[in-house]
Design an enzyme around this catalytic site. Structure first.
Site, PDB file in Angstrom:
ATOM      1  N   HIS A 383      -0.733  -9.742  10.101  1.00  0.00           N
ATOM      2  CA  HIS A 383      -2.078  -8.991   9.390  1.00  0.00           C
ATOM      3  C   HIS A 383      -2.592  -9.743   8.335  1.00  0.00           C
ATOM      4  O   HIS A 383      -3.170  -9.356   7.544  1.00  0.00           O
ATOM      5  CB  HIS A 383      -1.443  -7.773   8.874  1.00  0.00           C
ATOM      6  CG  HIS A 383      -1.150  -6.619  10.009  1.00  0.00           C
ATOM      7  ND1 HIS A 383      -2.210  -5.863  10.382  1.00  0.00           N
ATOM      8  CD2 HIS A 383      -0.348  -6.142  10.585  1.00  0.00           C
ATOM      9  CE1 HIS A 383      -1.530  -4.875  11.353  1.00  0.00           C
ATOM     10  NE2 HIS A 383      -0.415  -5.288  11.294  1.00  0.00           N
ATOM     11  N   LYS A 574     -11.294  -0.500  -1.394  1.00  0.00           N
ATOM     12  CA  LYS A 574     -10.376  -1.248  -0.652  1.00  0.00           C
ATOM     13  C   LYS A 574      -9.237  -1.815  -2.099  1.00  0.00           C
ATOM     14  O   LYS A 574      -9.520  -1.724  -3.033  1.00  0.00           O
ATOM     15  CB  LYS A 574     -10.818  -2.368   0.262  1.00  0.00           C
ATOM     16  CG  LYS A 574     -11.665  -3.140  -0.655  1.00  0.00           C
ATOM     17  CD  LYS A 574     -12.471  -4.112   0.387  1.00  0.00           C
ATOM     18  CE  LYS A 574     -13.198  -3.796   1.197  1.00  0.00           C
ATOM     19  NZ  LYS A 574     -13.264  -3.786   2.669  1.00  0.00           N
ATOM     20  N   ARG A 575      -8.027  -2.299  -1.409  1.00  0.00           N
ATOM     21  CA  ARG A 575      -7.285  -2.983  -2.308  1.00  0.00           C
ATOM     22  C   ARG A 575      -8.023  -3.832  -3.237  1.00  0.00           C
ATOM     23  O   ARG A 575      -8.947  -4.648  -2.877  1.00  0.00           O
ATOM     24  CB  ARG A 575      -6.098  -3.491  -1.570  1.00  0.00           C
ATOM     25  CG  ARG A 575      -5.080  -4.180  -2.279  1.00  0.00           C
ATOM     26  CD  ARG A 575      -3.754  -4.604  -1.575  1.00  0.00           C
ATOM     27  NE  ARG A 575      -4.029  -5.072  -0.085  1.00  0.00           N
ATOM     28  CZ  ARG A 575      -4.072  -6.316  -0.052  1.00  0.00           C
ATOM     29  NH1 ARG A 575      -3.695  -7.187  -0.812  1.00  0.00           N
ATOM     30  NH2 ARG A 575      -4.200  -6.586   1.003  1.00  0.00           N
ATOM     31  N   LYS A 580     -11.154 -10.167  -1.388  1.00  0.00           N
ATOM     32  CA  LYS A 580     -12.170  -9.214  -1.117  1.00  0.00           C
ATOM     33  C   LYS A 580     -13.320  -9.242  -1.839  1.00  0.00           C
ATOM     34  O   LYS A 580     -14.284  -8.487  -1.686  1.00  0.00           O
ATOM     35  CB  LYS A 580     -11.323  -7.856  -0.970  1.00  0.00           C
ATOM     36  CG  LYS A 580     -10.188  -7.753  -0.154  1.00  0.00           C
ATOM     37  CD  LYS A 580      -9.323  -6.336  -0.453  1.00  0.00           C
ATOM     38  CE  LYS A 580      -8.289  -6.396   0.631  1.00  0.00           C
ATOM     39  NZ  LYS A 580      -8.655  -6.228   2.012  1.00  0.00           N
ATOM     40  N   THR A 682     -10.416  -2.008   8.090  1.00  0.00           N
ATOM     41  CA  THR A 682     -10.295  -0.837   8.782  1.00  0.00           C
ATOM     42  C   THR A 682     -11.356   0.183   8.107  1.00  0.00           C
ATOM     43  O   THR A 682     -11.961   1.120   8.658  1.00  0.00           O
ATOM     44  CB  THR A 682      -8.934   0.044   9.034  1.00  0.00           C
ATOM     45  OG1 THR A 682      -8.455   0.046   7.779  1.00  0.00           O
ATOM     46  CG2 THR A 682      -8.292  -0.879  10.090  1.00  0.00           C
ATOM     47  N   LYS A 686     -14.271   2.950   9.259  1.00  0.00           N
ATOM     48  CA  LYS A 686     -14.393   3.985   8.922  1.00  0.00           C
ATOM     49  C   LYS A 686     -15.768   4.675   8.603  1.00  0.00           C
ATOM     50  O   LYS A 686     -16.431   5.550   8.828  1.00  0.00           O
ATOM     51  CB  LYS A 686     -13.546   4.784   7.760  1.00  0.00           C
ATOM     52  CG  LYS A 686     -11.898   4.637   8.280  1.00  0.00           C
ATOM     53  CD  LYS A 686     -10.968   4.521   7.392  1.00  0.00           C
ATOM     54  CE  LYS A 686      -9.638   3.898   7.733  1.00  0.00           C
ATOM     55  NZ  LYS A 686      -8.722   3.711   6.478  1.00  0.00           N
TER      56      LYS A 686
END
Length: 845
Positions: A383, A574-575, A580, A682, A686
């Protein structure tokens, strides 16, 4: 051990098995009258409540127990169907399962939504209020754990014999709140009120060994056998949670292990008067499953995390082997044909040497037979593309805690390196690169390499991710075993993320296309035929606005900031992590603020920016990004010249139940990681499923999201693309000069000047210097400055599109229409067709 005069509640019945009279009952009714009667009985008799009860907790429990009874019927039938078919099973081993709330999902999958609402209304209750009582089962940190939960839902819906194995953490992912613009962590004791969905199975308790030493003895047949002795043992107690499929009577199982002390303690210490010390060591066993993912920055944290990983692997494998012998006896000749273990990232990699240990030491197999079984049953999902995220454990710690496993790992490595040497004679550099042991002053066990060597399948979770694994991170292994490597693009379950989370949109889709999309998401493509229908667009827009009103209410309640539902809702949840690039999002927010302050508001699109996510407790830069978000938000939201034209918030305590409100209410989905760094994502799926339009880089599953839109529409107008590609990112590293980029871009120069002047931190000079220095560093691995201009230009295109309401609504419809690929139903079919090869098992009545 049973003592003659000591009661043992788990002692087997003297009869060979209970008669059918004990467990065969009339089927429970699925109508409103039967459900209401059961709710009343549980409330009044089992829970002992009456007219004085003022807590919604007890009606919630009564409802859950009534539903669980109905799940239990189907659970047993599912188990019997699997037994009768002698079905092949897959076991999903994951240290995280971010399940969220279970009630709404159970109502949907049982087909009892409307029936339950009606029954509760007759009892003076509202289902929405009872749903809000439930705690999120926060047994995960983010995408990996939520993915595992979606996988289980899809496997049950596809009627695949798949069982999940995880850990029943007493404290889940920490609860986050913000004080003085700093993240503060509070314990999330999600089990404080119990978990009515679970069923304790103490009769299946397993014993887990730590420490000690290995003792070798030669038997009469001349074979050398190993015994792990003088170990410190703990017990693994299983708790089962039902996982219902969608309206198909299949109920699979998620088994979570909880650690407990053995009944033994050191009598010598006790007799010497050290009772407290003798018991304390055993009670410490319960700490193993006390907290999700301890901070492993300290030596104690590393040890506890490794304990958790081995605890999961050993308990789960012992459980599977026990079940095999229960049904098949000691003959393991068909074990690999009938069983598969999917390792969710490197965390369960201890399963490879542990299965070897169990087969050799406990079941008397020789190495070759045990290795054949192990290497034909293990499959590994990776992952991450970040090398630092590949787990490694110090050999000294591993050997102290798991001495027998380390011996087995060394033997696996010796045999593996022999194979490598035969393939590439004399290539010592390659041997060092591929060894399971990383040599150095403090040698390390490379857990990802262990998983690859012990598995017959290795997959990434998006096409780009899998390609980069083959070309980069695992290139040596791919060159040795190309047949092992494959891709399985992630997905999410539409039942939770559209049917349950967005009932208004789900209703419109069902009215338009029928309800087949709930199990066949690719049927959403039919929405494209309606994208040019003004009346349909108007209805779609009304649903979206209602969802934005609901999200705005959550923002008002949790942040004290008013979002205008007619503004563009721009969301990144998100985290929190540098790759990111929440910091890039903030640079754009500051850019918009600077434009407003300098009177550059022509053709302005009102925008509400929402950022949410948790930073790992020990991750300094991620926490500082949260602080910057909050400081920027305070400045912008408090400026009367800005007004309602721009709002920024940091939403605290991002979690599954929050995302169920956020995704339906989002217009613009921020997926802006540095290309080549995000394995899949993911959240992007969504948002897309709920009609949000993506602004993003060519990273992770963004590539495939864009491709699906282009297949559907024939153009690239429905995805706001920007930024360097993964190849360009790598090429740029050799000559990256962020300061020259900043100097050449007036907008970025102005943003950096605001940051560097302390405009957002007047009372705390230097507070954001680490972020500023990172952006200006030529060694910035995330290339924030390099992508700024392209990002701003893409945001300008998004602004223009949003001002054209009809165009934006059409884009929203097409995003939902193109989301069919991103169902975990498709992902699980791919896993099954190419890795597991299970046969679906219908469940009869």
């Amino acid at each position: 051990m049973d003592y003659p005069n000591t009661p043992n509640p788990l002692r087997p019945l003297r009869a060979s098995k209970p008669t059918a009279e004990l467990f065969r009952l009339p089927e429970l009714g699925m109508d409103g009258d039967a459900l209401a009667l059961d709710i009343r009985r549980y409330f009044a008799y089992f829970l002992g409540r009456d007219r004085h009860c003022r807590s919604s907790h007890y009606p919630y429990l009564a409802l859950v127990l009534s539903l669980r009874d109905r799940l239990m019927e189907r659970w047993k039938r599912t188990r019997y169907a699997y037994e009768e078919q002698d079905a092949k099973h897959a076991y999903y081993l994951s240290l995280e399962f971010l399940m969220g709330r279970a009630l709404n999902n159970a109502l949907l999958n049982l087909g009892l939504g409307e029936t339950t609402e009606s029954a509760l209304r007759r009892l003076g209750l509202e289902v929405e209020e009872l749903i809000d009582v439930e705690h999120d089962a926060g047994l995960g940190n983010g995408g990996l754990g939520r993915l595992a939960a979606c996988f289980l839902d899809s496997c049950a819906t596809l009627q695949l014999p798949v069982m999940g194995y995880g850990i029943r953490y007493e404290y889940g992912m920490f609860r986050q709140h913000v004080e003085n613009c700093r993240q503060m962590e509070e314990p999330d004791h999600w089990l404080r009120d119990g978990n009515p969905w679970e069923l304790e199975r103490p009769e299946l308790t397993r014993r887990i060994q730590y420490y000690g030493r290995t003792e070798f003895q030669r038997g009469a047949d001349g074979r050398l056998r190993a015994r792990w002795v003088d170990s410190h043992d703990v017990l693994a107690v299983p708790y089962d949670i039902p996982i219902p499929g969608y309206k198909n009577d299949t109920v699979n199982v998620l088994r979570l292990w909880s650690s407990a002390a053995t009944d033994e303690f050191d009598l010598g210490e006790f007799n010497a008067g050290s009772y407290t010390e003798s018991v304390a060591a055993k009670n410490a066993a319960e700490n193993i499953t006390m907290v999700l993912y301890p901070n492993d920055a300290s030596e104690n944290g590393k040890e506890l995390r490794l304990k958790q990983q081995y605890f999961l692997a050993s308990a789960s494998l012992q459980d599977v082997l026990y079940r095999w012998e229960h049904y098949h006896g000691p003959d393991y000749s068909r074990f690999a044909e009938k069983n598969c273990f999917q390792l969710n990232d490197t965390h369960p990699s201890c399963a490879v040497p542990e299965l070897m240990r169990l087969l050799m030491d406990e079941h008397d197999m020789e190495w070759d037979q045990a290795w054949t079984i192990t290497s034909r049953t293990m499959a590994y999902t990776n992952h991450t593309l970040l090398p630092e995220a590949l787990e490694k454990w110090p050999v000294r710690l591993f050997g102290q805690l798991l001495p027998r496993l380390l011996e087995i790992i060394y033997e696996i490595n010796a045999r593996f390196l022999t194979e490598v040497a035969r393939r590439w004679p004399g290539d010592n550099d390659r041997l060092a690169r591929m060894s399971l042991i990383e040599e150095g002053p403090d040698p390390q066990v490379r857990m990802a390499y262990l998983a690859i060597v012990g598995s017959y399948s290795v997959n990434g979770v998006a096409e780009l991710h899998s390609d980069l694994l083959r070309q980069g991170l695992f290139r040596d292994f791919f060159e040795l075993w190309p047949h092992k490597f494959n891709n399985k693009t992630n997905g999410v379950t539409q039942r939770r993320w559209l049917a349950s989370a967005n009932p208004s949109l789900a209703g419109l889709v069902t009215e338009t296309l029928g309800d087949g999309w709930i199990t066949r998401l690719d049927e959403l493509r039919g929405l494209a035929r309606h994208a040019d229908d003004p009346a349909f667009r108007e209805r779609w827009r009304a649903v979206k606005r209602a969802n934005k009103v609901r999200l705005a209410e959550m923002v008002r309640r949790d942040c004290g900031v008013a979002f205008d539902p007619d503004a563009l809702f721009d969301v990144q949840v998100k985290r929190i992590h540098e790759y990111k690039r929440q910091q890039l999002n903030l640079l754009h927010a500051i850019h918009l603020y600077a434009r407003l302050k300098n009177g550059e508001a022509g053709d302005w699109t009102p925008r509400c920016v929402l950022i949410g996510g948790k930073a790992a407790p020990g991750y300094f830069m991620a926490k500082r990004i949260i602080t910057l978000t909050c400081k920027v938000a305070e400045m912008i939201n408090g400026d009367p010249e800005v007004g309602d034209r721009l709002k920024v918030v940091f939403l605290p305590n991002y979690r599954v139940s929050a995302m169920e409100v956020i995704a339906p209410g989002t217009d613009l989905s921020e997926q802006i990681s540095t290309a080549g760094k995000e394995a899949s994502g993911t959240g992007n799926m969504k948002f897309m499923m709920n009609g949000a339009v993506t602004i993003g880089t060519l990273d992770g599953a963004n590539i495939e999201i864009r491709e699906e839109l282009m297949k559907l529409t024939g153009n690239d107008d429905n995805f706001f693309l920007f930024g360097l590609t993964a190849e360009e990112v790598e090429a740029a590293r050799h000559h990256y000069d962020p300061n020259a980029i900043i100097e050449a871009d007036p907008d970025l120069k102005r943003v950096m000047a605001l940051l560097e002047s302390g405009h957002f931190n007047h009372l705390e000079p230097g507070l954001f210097d680490p972020i500023i220095h990172a952006i200006r560093s030529p060694h910035d691995p995330w290339l924030v400055a390099a992508d700024f201009r392209a990002y701003v230009d893409a945001q300008d295109r998004a602004d223009a599109a949003y001002r054209d309401g009809e165009r934006w609504t059409r884009m929203s419809i097409l995003n939902t229409a193109a989301s069919g690929k991103f169902s975990t139903d498709r992902t699980m079919r791919d896993y099954n067709a190419e890795i597991w090869r299970l046969t679906p098992v219908p469940v009869g009545r």
